[in-house]
Design a protein around this motif. Sequence first.
Motif: not given
Length: 76
Positions: A22-24, A30-31, A41-44
């Motif tokens: 997810n976005s969290d 990214i850190s 990449v989001d699993q979606e």
Amino acid sequence: MQRNSTALGNAWIVESVQYVKNSDEEMKAISSFDPKKEAIVDQEYKKFIDTTRLGASTYCIYQNGELSSRSFGLFL
């Protein structure tokens, strides 16, 4: 004008993909990643990415009298 030597171009090639739920998780990821080598990449969207080709392509460069080859993976 000052050049940013660490800036990436309009498109680049990565060696690996890190999938997140997810976005969290994206924000946490990214850190601690190297965008020159890895994509987050989001699993979606996993079904749209062919990771079997990562590092599979090779090209040769002739520069300053030296010939070298490089392998690359996913093109972003």
